[in-house]
Design an enzyme around this catalytic site. Structure first.
Site, PDB file in Angstrom:
ATOM      1  N   GLU A  39       0.616  -1.302  -0.190  1.00 28.29           N
ATOM      2  CA  GLU A  39      -0.012   0.084   0.026  1.00 28.29           C
ATOM      3  C   GLU A  39       0.836   1.191  -0.163  1.00 28.29           C
ATOM      4  OE1 GLU A  39      -3.058   0.260  -0.501  1.00 28.29           O
ATOM      5  OE2 GLU A  39      -3.744  -1.574  -0.223  1.00 28.29           O
ATOM      6  N   TYR A 122      -6.454   6.026   4.711  1.00 27.26           N
ATOM      7  CA  TYR A 122      -6.697   5.010   3.643  1.00 27.26           C
ATOM      8  C   TYR A 122      -5.821   3.902   3.864  1.00 27.26           C
ATOM      9  CZ  TYR A 122      -5.309   2.516  -0.328  1.00 27.26           C
ATOM     10  OH  TYR A 122      -5.287   1.279  -1.341  1.00 27.26           O
ATOM     11  N   ASP A 140      -9.310   5.714  -1.220  1.00 28.65           N
ATOM     12  CA  ASP A 140      -8.076   6.458  -1.888  1.00 28.65           C
ATOM     13  C   ASP A 140      -8.874   7.382  -3.267  1.00 28.65           C
ATOM     14  OD1 ASP A 140      -8.889   4.799  -3.646  1.00 28.65           O
ATOM     15  OD2 ASP A 140      -6.757   3.936  -4.039  1.00 28.65           O
TER      16      ASP A 140
END
Ligand code: SF4
Length: 363
Positions: A39, A122, A140
């Site tokens: 991520e 996020y 996001d």
């Protein structure tokens, strides 16, 4: 401005995703550490560009403990070319905290994840839902775009109040069972079908017929965003300063101050403004105490940061009898390749280094 979730959105999206899911390494083995690194790496980086980096990173640093213990130069070398190096530095800072406070395991709590360096809402949502099955959203830019289109939201999605409402809608859509699958599904839709800057491929969308923007024919105009500020242009002269060590030419690298743009990274020394050859010669003599053998124009290059644009002029300078200025090292071609990470801002000149280092100037 309050949107109600359509009860068909979640099951349709999850069913679709289970059929089209791309088998990325962080999905095949979604441990909290692997999901976290993916991520962070995928922020600001396309999946295709990140894949090779991800594999190399995981091979070199397979656990939180390895990441916490790695030295900064090795870490930045693994990140070299990805840009936004504060992401890598924050990964290591967070890994040290995870070792100190959580016994080397990422905490299984959205709030605790949010306290770690570099982890925002996020990323905390993505790790908590994908790796720990917690029913929290992960919103996001892709997800905001999909939600703005599903609801035909005509307001600026980056306004805090609008973003907050769309995030509430996302939270209402996350199922208790397999929340990570849903979050991945809506992200995947934004990455592959409901694309930005174009008319989305609505006929290939599992939510066709359930989407307000598609029904109203305005999907291509959404989401609404206020125009971005123009980047500030800075002119710089980049110096490739070369000195002989034993039998090989070496290049002077400078470590930037730890705060600010490209903080703590190695660079080809650079100065503000465009400098004529005479001024470059004087500066280099003053800085290194060396005797100039030759100089060469390396041409212009440009690099875009998020808020700044560098317009660069490159100049090579061959020297003898030079000392090593503070915060600098002389690196040969092997060390530049294997040890020191040069930010991609200098790529145009770094690519020329092997050829430059082969030139036998002044001998
Ligand atoms: Fe996006 Fe079109 Fe699907 Fe709506 S129908 S979510 S606009 S791809």
């Amino acid at each position: 401005m309050q949107w109600k979730p359509n009860p068909e959105w979640t099951p349709r999206l999850v069913d679709w995703y289970c059929q089209v899911r791309r088998p990325f390494p962080w999905r095949v083995e979604p441990t909290p550490y692997r999901v976290w690194v993916s991520e962070i790496m995928l922020q600001q980086t396309r999946i295709e560009a990140a894949l090779g980096y991800y594999e190399r990173f995981m091979e070199a640093l397979p656990t939180v403990a390895d990441l916490a213990a790695v030295d900064e130069d090795t870490l930045l070398k693994l990140w070299e070319g990805l840009g936004y190096y504060s992401r890598a530095k924050n990964l290591r800072k967070a890994a040290i905290q995870i070792m100190e406070h959580y016994g080397g395991e990422l905490p299984a709590s959205f709030e605790a994840l949010l306290q770690l360096p570099g982890i925002g809402e996020y990323t905390a949502g993505a790790i908590a839902s994908i790796a720990y099955d917690l029913a929290v959203p992960a919103v996001d830019g892709n997800v905001l775009r999909v939600l703005a289109r599903l609801t035909a939201c005509s307001e600026d999605v980056l306004k805090p109040a609008v973003k907050k409402e769309l995030s509430k809608l996302a939270a209402a859509l996350v199922p208790e069972k397999n929340p990570g699958l849903f979050n991945e599904a809506i992200m995947e839709l934004g990455e592959t079908v409901c694309l930005p800057n174009t008319t989305p491929d609505c006929t290939a969308c599992p939510l066709y017929g359930l989407c307000e923007a598609q029904k109203q024919g305005c999907a291509g105009e959404l989401p609404v965003r206020s125009p971005k500020k123009e980047r500030r242009v800075e002119h710089r002269t980049v110096l490739v300063i070369i000195r002989k060590r034993d039998n090989a030419w070496t290049v002077l690298l400078h470590k930037r101050p730890s705060a600010g743009l490209l903080g703590g990274l190695w660079e080809l020394p650079s100065v503000d403004g465009e400098m004529p050859d005479e001024a470059v010669r004087e500066l280099v003599i003053q800085w290194t105490g060396g005797r100039i053998l030759d100089t060469e124009d390396l041409g212009k290059a440009r690099h875009l940061f998020s808020h700044i644009e560098w317009h660069m002029e490159g100049r090579a300078v061959w020297l003898e009898d030079a000392h090593t200025p503070s915060d600098c090292v002389w690196a040969d071609a092997d060390e530049i390749r294997d040890v020191y990470a040069l930010p991609s801002a200098f790529r145009a000149y770094a690519q020329k280094l092997p050829a430059i280092l082969k030139k036998e100037k002044g001998l």
